[in-house]
Design a protein around this motif. Structure first.
Motif, PDB file in Angstrom:
ATOM      1  N   GLU A 110      40.282  40.495  35.449  1.00 31.55           N
ATOM      2  CA  GLU A 110      39.168  40.417  34.675  1.00 31.55           C
ATOM      3  C   GLU A 110      39.223  38.865  34.247  1.00 31.55           C
ATOM      4  O   GLU A 110      38.312  38.241  34.242  1.00 31.55           O
ATOM      5  CB  GLU A 110      39.409  41.242  33.304  1.00 31.55           C
ATOM      6  N   ASP A 111      40.469  38.339  34.003  1.00 34.83           N
ATOM      7  CA  ASP A 111      40.603  36.948  33.512  1.00 34.83           C
ATOM      8  C   ASP A 111      40.108  36.309  34.673  1.00 34.83           C
ATOM      9  O   ASP A 111      39.415  35.139  34.521  1.00 34.83           O
ATOM     10  CB  ASP A 111      41.998  36.682  33.430  1.00 34.83           C
ATOM     11  N   ALA A 112      40.330  36.499  35.788  1.00 32.71           N
ATOM     12  CA  ALA A 112      40.132  35.642  37.102  1.00 32.71           C
ATOM     13  C   ALA A 112      38.435  35.861  37.344  1.00 32.71           C
ATOM     14  O   ALA A 112      37.888  34.883  37.863  1.00 32.71           O
ATOM     15  CB  ALA A 112      40.770  36.163  38.540  1.00 32.71           C
ATOM     16  N   ALA A 113      38.122  37.063  37.283  1.00 34.15           N
ATOM     17  CA  ALA A 113      36.633  37.258  37.299  1.00 34.15           C
ATOM     18  C   ALA A 113      35.635  36.660  36.303  1.00 34.15           C
ATOM     19  O   ALA A 113      34.529  36.489  36.583  1.00 34.15           O
ATOM     20  CB  ALA A 113      36.333  38.789  37.729  1.00 34.15           C
ATOM     21  N   GLY A 114      36.260  36.827  34.968  1.00 38.02           N
ATOM     22  CA  GLY A 114      35.401  36.085  34.022  1.00 38.02           C
ATOM     23  C   GLY A 114      34.548  37.105  33.352  1.00 38.02           C
ATOM     24  O   GLY A 114      33.634  37.013  32.794  1.00 38.02           O
ATOM     25  N   ALA A 115      34.823  38.651  33.567  1.00 36.95           N
ATOM     26  CA  ALA A 115      34.218  39.597  33.429  1.00 36.95           C
ATOM     27  C   ALA A 115      35.124  41.051  33.101  1.00 36.95           C
ATOM     28  O   ALA A 115      36.097  40.766  33.624  1.00 36.95           O
ATOM     29  CB  ALA A 115      32.886  39.969  34.220  1.00 36.95           C
ATOM     30  N   GLN A 116      34.386  41.759  32.279  1.00 36.12           N
ATOM     31  CA  GLN A 116      35.242  42.849  32.043  1.00 36.12           C
ATOM     32  C   GLN A 116      35.022  43.873  33.199  1.00 36.12           C
ATOM     33  O   GLN A 116      34.107  44.031  33.892  1.00 36.12           O
ATOM     34  CB  GLN A 116      34.677  43.534  30.900  1.00 36.12           C
ATOM     35  N   ALA A 117      36.249  44.417  33.580  1.00 36.90           N
ATOM     36  CA  ALA A 117      36.211  45.414  34.999  1.00 36.90           C
ATOM     37  C   ALA A 117      36.191  46.709  34.306  1.00 36.90           C
ATOM     38  O   ALA A 117      36.778  47.095  33.307  1.00 36.90           O
ATOM     39  CB  ALA A 117      37.550  45.006  35.884  1.00 36.90           C
TER      40      ALA A 117
END
Length: 103
Positions: free
Chosen positions: A85-92
């Motif tokens: 989530e941190d790497a994608a910048g979005a909630q998984a």
């Protein structure tokens, strides 16, 4: 002589670890966005992640969403989930691979 040396060369041990992970690969994972069945998965490097047995990523060609399959200890999976989530910048969105889908 150390135990690692008895298990083979570094290359042999690495190959054995890769084979163990691939044996845990599900037949497919469902896209968390559009529910398409994704069978083209890339194994993730989990060599230095304690508590994770296997991890795979799939990119959905239909909607462009990335979906992950992670197997391991509950706390380690949760930590890896947060790192994604941190790497994608979005909630998984977490999901579960049904037992019938496992190899």
């Amino acid at each position: 002589m150390g135990q690692a040396r008895l298990r083979g060369t570094p290359e042999q041990r690495k190959q054995a670890a890769i084979e163990r992970q691939l044996a845990l690969r599900p037949k497919y994972i469902k896209c968390n966005n559009c529910q398409a069945e994704l069978s083209d998965m890339t194994p993730l490097d989990i060599a230095d992640i304690k508590g994770i047995e296997a991890a795979f990523a799939a990119h959905c060609p239909h909607c462009g969403h990335d979906t992950y399959a992670i197997k391991g200890e509950r706390e380690a999976v949760a930590q890896m989930h947060m790192a994604i989530e941190d790497a994608a910048g979005a909630q998984a969105q977490p999901g579960v691979v049904p037992a019938a889908n496992r190899r």
